[in-house]
Design a protein around this motif. Structure first.
Motif, mmCIF file in Angstrom:
data_model
loop_
_atom_site.group_PDB
_atom_site.id
_atom_site.type_symbol
_atom_site.label_atom_id
_atom_site.label_comp_id
_atom_site.label_asym_id
_atom_site.label_seq_id
_atom_site.Cartn_x
_atom_site.Cartn_y
_atom_site.Cartn_z
ATOM 1 N N UNK A 18 -48.303 27.568 -8.006
ATOM 2 C CA UNK A 18 -47.094 27.628 -8.844
ATOM 3 C C UNK A 18 -46.549 29.050 -8.906
ATOM 4 N N UNK A 21 -44.055 29.623 -6.244
ATOM 5 C CA UNK A 21 -42.775 28.897 -6.259
ATOM 6 C C UNK A 21 -41.632 29.883 -6.479
ATOM 7 N N UNK A 24 -36.468 28.509 -9.800
ATOM 8 C CA UNK A 24 -35.451 27.537 -9.458
ATOM 9 C C UNK A 24 -34.938 26.918 -10.748
ATOM 10 N N UNK A 25 -33.635 26.762 -10.845
ATOM 11 C CA UNK A 25 -33.084 26.141 -12.050
ATOM 12 C C UNK A 25 -32.368 24.860 -11.647
ATOM 13 N N UNK A 26 -32.887 23.762 -12.128
ATOM 14 C CA UNK A 26 -32.209 22.481 -11.890
ATOM 15 C C UNK A 26 -31.249 22.270 -13.032
ATOM 16 N N UNK A 27 -30.201 21.579 -12.773
ATOM 17 C CA UNK A 27 -29.341 21.191 -13.885
ATOM 18 C C UNK A 27 -28.898 19.751 -13.678
ATOM 19 N N UNK A 28 -29.607 18.860 -14.364
ATOM 20 C CA UNK A 28 -29.357 17.426 -14.190
ATOM 21 C C UNK A 28 -27.986 17.031 -14.711
ATOM 22 N N UNK A 29 -27.420 17.875 -15.587
ATOM 23 C CA UNK A 29 -26.138 17.511 -16.189
ATOM 24 C C UNK A 29 -24.960 17.831 -15.273
ATOM 25 N N UNK A 129 -19.046 18.550 -20.563
ATOM 26 C CA UNK A 129 -18.464 17.209 -20.697
ATOM 27 C C UNK A 129 -17.313 17.265 -21.700
ATOM 28 N N UNK B 3 -34.053 12.851 -11.706
ATOM 29 C CA UNK B 3 -34.906 13.005 -12.891
ATOM 30 C C UNK B 3 -35.865 11.820 -13.033
ATOM 31 N N UNK B 8 -29.389 9.949 -19.985
ATOM 32 C CA UNK B 8 -28.933 11.201 -20.584
ATOM 33 C C UNK B 8 -29.066 11.198 -22.093
ATOM 34 N N UNK B 9 -28.669 10.088 -22.673
ATOM 35 C CA UNK B 9 -28.688 10.066 -24.134
ATOM 36 C C UNK B 9 -29.495 8.877 -24.638
ATOM 37 N N UNK B 68 -43.968 22.833 -14.217
ATOM 38 C CA UNK B 68 -43.609 23.709 -13.090
ATOM 39 C C UNK B 68 -43.446 22.916 -11.798
ATOM 40 N N UNK B 70 -42.930 19.603 -11.484
ATOM 41 C CA UNK B 70 -41.798 18.664 -11.581
ATOM 42 C C UNK B 70 -40.479 19.405 -11.426
ATOM 43 N N UNK B 71 -40.423 20.614 -11.982
ATOM 44 C CA UNK B 71 -39.205 21.411 -11.850
ATOM 45 C C UNK B 71 -38.981 21.775 -10.387
ATOM 46 N N UNK B 74 -37.560 19.037 -8.407
ATOM 47 C CA UNK B 74 -36.287 18.583 -8.986
ATOM 48 C C UNK B 74 -36.389 17.263 -9.731
ATOM 49 N N UNK B 75 -37.507 17.068 -10.405
ATOM 50 C CA UNK B 75 -37.663 15.825 -11.167
ATOM 51 C C UNK B 75 -37.504 16.067 -12.664
ATOM 52 N N UNK B 76 -37.366 17.309 -13.043
ATOM 53 C CA UNK B 76 -37.130 17.614 -14.458
ATOM 54 C C UNK B 76 -36.173 18.795 -14.533
ATOM 55 N N UNK B 77 -35.335 18.784 -15.573
ATOM 56 C CA UNK B 77 -34.370 19.856 -15.732
ATOM 57 C C UNK B 77 -34.855 20.786 -16.832
ATOM 58 N N UNK B 79 -33.733 23.439 -17.868
ATOM 59 C CA UNK B 79 -32.715 24.090 -18.696
ATOM 60 C C UNK B 79 -32.431 23.285 -19.964
ATOM 61 N N UNK B 80 -32.789 21.979 -19.970
ATOM 62 C CA UNK B 80 -32.566 21.221 -21.203
ATOM 63 C C UNK B 80 -33.873 20.870 -21.920
#
Lengths: 205, 200
Positions: A18, A21, A24-29, A129, B3, B8-9, B68, B70-71, B74-77, B79-80
């Motif tokens: 880890x 690694x 990396x920042x994912x943003x699902x939104x 949004x 994800x 989302x909600x 770590x 999952x991030x 790309x299976x978890x975000x 930032x939220x």
């Protein structure tokens, strides 16, 4: 080998992986480019001037109007209750909070809808949004609500009703007196008088 | 890869239900690990039983590595994912009160609920004390507010503060945890006591 030693080694190895690694920042939104284009094509991200006028008249608190034209244009004339955040400063630190929020439905107003579309796309790419585009922009507002065009003589009745509604909205927003054209009112339908039947005449009588 | 849960909600009710189920699972795991025994918990401070250290560090490491990886895939975000807000004063004072309560009462808030659930009277009293403390704090909040909210650092992560990547920081925590684990093992041998629970 002792289980504890094996577990310790495994955990340290996973930690070492880890550590390698890249951050990396994912943003699902954040939607994909296709999703943004689909949202624009489907029309779900637009609000038309009639809907906006109605919600303003009904004092709908969920709408928040952001006029992204320059200050000069805004000062000349603007939609009531709109605030002016010019396009150039909209994504600055001071104002971005207005776009990135979950409380209101932001309506983006530009001269025509092009700039508002641009803002919408930029905001969506950041994952924001609740932003909508005023279809046709301020021009449409002026040409449809403030100075509604008179429908043609052959226009269907629905259009005439819409025209009356727009005139009323125009009166609401500008304070001018609405003048309804007589052509829109229905003429009373008079009963057709039937000719009285006469007794059969002629022949041998 | 998307994800893990593509929702989302979640409505408040479902959210509470999920929290309730996770809470049940957490309580069950705590009980099974023996955390409803205050002797086991207090053993941490005297060195004869370091289960608390081992279990909590294991949980932290598992969650940390899981997040770590999952991030990365790309299976978890991240930032939220909610990061606790950091109020320095509150953290220090709260830590002292919590530590003192832990060693005096023999429970931490979570384990006291666990022990109360299996009918331990000392845990009931402990819970009563906790609730009294909460009410007292709530009622006198205006007195503390200024001090409580002072030195606020936001949703700060140690890795950000130290200017390290999350991965490197996780590695350091893991090394520290493994060292602590072995130190704990040594301590358990050095300060060994008879297991009273078995005698009772």
């Amino acid at each position: 080998m002792n289980t504890r030693i094996i577990l310790s080694v495994v955990v340290i190895a996973l930690g070492a992986i880890s550590a390698m690694f890249p951050s990396k920042v994912n943003n699902a939104l954040v939607p994909t480019e296709e999703e943004i284009q689909w949202e624009l094509r489907s029309g779900a991200s637009f609000i038309n001037v009639d809907e906006l006028a109605e919600s303003l008249i009904n004092k709908d608190p969920s709408y928040f109007l952001i006029d992204i034209r320059d200050v000069k244009a805004y000062e000349q004339s603007a939609i009531p209750n709109s605030i002016n955040i010019p396009f150039d400063s909209l994504f600055s630190e001071n104002w971005i909070g207005y776009l990135d929020q979950n409380a209101n439905r932001n309506i983006l107003i530009s001269t025509d809808e092009l700039r508002a579309r641009e803002v919408f796309e930029l905001a969506r790419r950041k994952g924001f949004k609740n932003n909508y585009i005023l279809a046709g922009g301020f021009k449409a507002w002026e040409n449809t609500i403030i100075n509604p065009p008179h429908p043609s003589v052959t226009a269907p009745e629905t259009e005439l009703i819409l025209y009356q509604k727009r005139l009323a909205s125009s009166q609401f927003f500008t304070g001018k007196t609405a003048v309804f054209s007589n052509s829109t009112t229905k003429k009373p339908v008079l009963p057709i008088k039937r000719k009285k039947k006469k007794a059969v005449q002629g022949g041998c009588s | 890869m998307g994800p893990i849960i593509p929702v989302n909600e979640i409505s408040t009710e479902i959210n509470f239900l999920i929290a309730f189920l996770i809470g049940l699972g957490f309580g069950f795991a705590l009980e099974q690990a023996g955390f409803s025994s205050s002797r086991k918990l207090a053993g941490m401070f005297y060195g004869y039983d370091t289960t608390v250290l081992k279990v909590f560090f294991t949980a932290a490491i598992t969650a940390m590595l899981g997040l770590l990886f999952l991030n990365y895939f790309e299976m978890i975000d991240m930032s939220i994912v909610y990061v606790n807000e950091y109020y320095i004063n509150s953290a220090i004072i709260g830590g002292i009160i919590m530590g003192a309560g832990f060693i005096i009462g023999g429970f931490c808030p979570g384990t006291s609920v666990c022990a109360a659930a299996i009918g331990k009277k000392d845990a009931w009293w402990f819970l009563l004390g906790s609730f009294l403390g909460i009410v007292l704090f709530g009622e006198t909040y205006s007195l503390w507010e200024g001090f409580y909210l002072k030195n606020y650092l936001g949703n700060l992560k140690l890795s950000t503060y130290l200017n390290l990547s999350d991965g490197v920081f996780a590695f350091l925590v893991i090394v520290a945890a493994v060292l602590m684990f072995w130190v704990g093992e040594l301590a358990e041998k050095k300060f060994a006591r008879n297991d009273i629970t078995k005698e009772l």
